[in-house]
Scaffold this active site. Structure first.
Site, short mmCIF file in Angstrom:
data_model
loop_
_atom_site.label_atom_id
_atom_site.label_comp_id
_atom_site.label_asym_id
_atom_site.label_seq_id
_atom_site.Cartn_x
_atom_site.Cartn_y
_atom_site.Cartn_z
N ALA A 27 -1.35 -19.20 -1.70
CA ALA A 27 -0.80 -20.52 -1.98
C ALA A 27 -1.32 -21.04 -3.31
O ALA A 27 -2.29 -20.53 -3.86
CB ALA A 27 -1.15 -21.48 -0.87
N LYS A 28 -0.65 -22.06 -3.80
CA LYS A 28 -0.98 -22.61 -5.13
C LYS A 28 -2.48 -22.87 -5.30
O LYS A 28 -3.06 -22.60 -6.33
CB LYS A 28 -0.22 -23.92 -5.34
CG LYS A 28 1.23 -23.70 -5.66
CD LYS A 28 2.10 -24.83 -5.12
CE LYS A 28 3.47 -24.36 -4.69
NZ LYS A 28 3.49 -23.71 -3.37
#
Length: 487
Positions: A257-258
């Site tokens: 994820a980011k």
RNA sequence: GGCUCCAUGGUCAAGCGGUUAAGACAUCGCCCUUUCACGGCGGUAACACGGGUUCAAAUCCCGUUGGAGUCACCA
């Protein structure tokens, strides 16, 4: 066998996720390995999340990594348009959806969002046996009721009509046959209230229309694959070869994820990774070649890639290994290209008039990513504060007394010496070393310390002094002498 | 929670019924060396568990456990 056609179908919503890149890469490689066609299609059916800059990101990333498409919005191959919002204009998705309605494979649904929400809420309060899916409420509407609603301009969606009993089996190239109970299949929405098709629907329609033979995607789509399969069957279309790739995870084994800091190609680029490293590294996440080797150019990957060797289990994105690989690429780079990357970083740190190219050369085999350069060369601009204890080195057999002696004796020699090239300084030092019958380290360690003020440096005393030049070298050596005298 | 998938060292991974269970990253040690790197050599470290099937199982089957993914008018 017909020619392979694969497609990369990103939606322009932001940065390029490395998972996306890998999917694109595998699609590219599957096609290129067989001399097939690699298509780029833009899936912009989500008007809310659409961000125009994302289109540039997609094109730039593809270009930078070398994943050049054979067909796409900018390269018509006869299957266009290649942007879903444009394809939509002809009303074709709606037409296809209506075809399914007529076949009884889909139906109009007028349920409000409120009703859907309460439906969901009530299903979760059950004993857990309940499945959170649409209850086919609108399937029961008579033809007349539907007509009336439509005529009245009531907002509607079109949903897939999945059977409530039996099973559906689909085949995946990596995972084999997967069977699910039809009871589990939700009647997913095909056409949204805004008239746009959902990804799920547009994807199937376009893949068919564009003659896509191999559908590659992340394995987060595995659970919706049966529904796609039913769509193909409902239309009577040939089902493509599914290739579901294992997920790329962070160090906690969660979907990348980011927040991980290296989830997008842009992140990686920003951290000083080379495009070819990213491609190479990501190719090896979930796939391995048959020979015992790790460094592959894109061209070489095209040769050896065989998607049947893709593994089933998720792969952790190990940034440490990625850095190692980047270091390998940096070492193998030719100087000219290395300088393009290195010089800007060096300029940030070294403001004085030194030969930056020489500094770059020093650093080439010592870094993994370009920002590493900074802390290795900061001493050029300004001699850091350092402790005289640094002159004491057990292995070099140096201490503050004999270091002082060496520096004091070398100083006049260096003052008279004019040739501050590496070879020049070396010959001067070697002469002194020979005359005094010392080990190299006995004199070179103090010199290097005085001139750099650091425990470790790229290059040794000769290299550093060459770059600093006579004047600055002498200033630093005198400073060292002064410190040692006062100690 | 339902469903689906997965399971070899810390990480990426080879392996497809018989191997001393490769290799790479990381880690540790040694060599090279004026430091650090580079390079070279070597070490530590794995088949989740329990049942089967078989002469033989990391490899096949079942279960357990663990992990992941997914359950939107997002893709």
């Amino acid at each position: 066998m017909s020619k392979i056609r694969t497609r990369f179908a990103p939606s322009p919503t932001g940065k390029m996720h490395v998972g996306n890149l890998r999917t694109a890469l595998y699609e590219y490689l599957i096609a290129k390995h067989e001399n097939g066609t690699f298509v780029l299609r833009i899936e912009d059916t989500d008007q809310e999340r659409f961000v125009p800059e994302a289109l540039d990101i997609i094109y730039n990333t593809m270009k930078l990594t070398g994943l050049n498409h054979d067909e796409g919005p900018d390269k018509d191959g006869g299957y266009g348009p290649y942007v879903q919002s444009e394809r939509m204009k002809s009303g074709m998705y709606l037409e296809y959806a209506k075809e399914l309605v007529e076949k009884g494979e889909a139906y109009y649904c007028f349920c409000t969002r409120e009703r859907l929400e309460s439906l969901r809420a009530s299903s979760t309060t059950e004993d857990g046996k309940e499945i959170a899916k649409y209850d086919k409420h609108c399937l029961n509407l008579s033809k007349e009721e539907v007509e009336a609603n439509l005529k009245a301009g009531m907002p509607y969606v079109i949903r897939q009509n999945n059977p409530v009993s039996g099973t559906t089996t689909f085949h995946d190239a990596i995972y084999g046959d997967i069977t699910v109970e039809n009871e589990e299949l939700d009647d997913m929405i095909l056409i949204k209230a805004d008239g746009y098709p959902t990804y799920n629907f547009a994807n199937v329609v376009d893949d068919h229309l564009m003659g896509i033979t191999h559908v590659v995607r992340g394995n987060e789509y595995l659970s919706s694959a049966p529904k796609y399969n039913r769509l193909y069957e409902a239309f009577g279309w040939e089902v493509p070869e599914y290739v579901h790739c294992p997920i790329i995870t962070d160090e906690n084994h969660k979907k990348l994820a980011k927040r991980s800091g290296h989830a997008s190609v842009e992140d990686l680029l920003g951290q000083g990774f080379l495009p070819e490293t990213i491609v190479n590294f990501v190719a090896l996440l979930g796939w391995s070649p048959s020979e015992d080797r790790e460094i592959y150019s894109l061209k070489e990957l095209e040769e050896v890639f065989d998607y049947h060797h893709i593994s089933k289990s998720p792969a952790v994105f190990d940034i440490t290994k990625a850095k190692w690989m980047n270091g390998e690429y940096i070492k193998a780079m030719d100087m000219e290209r290395f300088l393009e990357y290195a010089l800007p970083v060096i300029r940030e740190t070294v403001k004085k008039e030194y030969d930056l190219t020489k500094i770059a050369e020093l650093v080439k085999t010592r870094i993994e990513v370009f920002p590493d350069i900074k802390e290795k060369i900061d001493f050029f601009d300004e001699l850091p504060e350092y402790d005289v204890a640094m002159y004491t080195h057990k292995k070099m057999k140096t201490n503050s007394e004999n270091s002082l002696e060496v520096l004091q004796e070398m100083l006049p020699l260096l003052e008279e010496w004019e040739d501050y090239s590496i070879a020049g300084i070396e010959s001067l030092c070697k002469e002194y070393i020979a005359k005094k019958e010392l080990k190299n380290g006995r004199v070179l360690w103090p010199l290097r310390t005085a001139v750099s003020g650091k425990q470790m440096t790229p290059g040794g005393a000769y290299e550093i002094m060459e770059i600093l030049g006579k004047e600055e070298s002498l200033v630093r050596i005198r400073k060292g002498i002064e410190m040692l005298e006062n100690a």
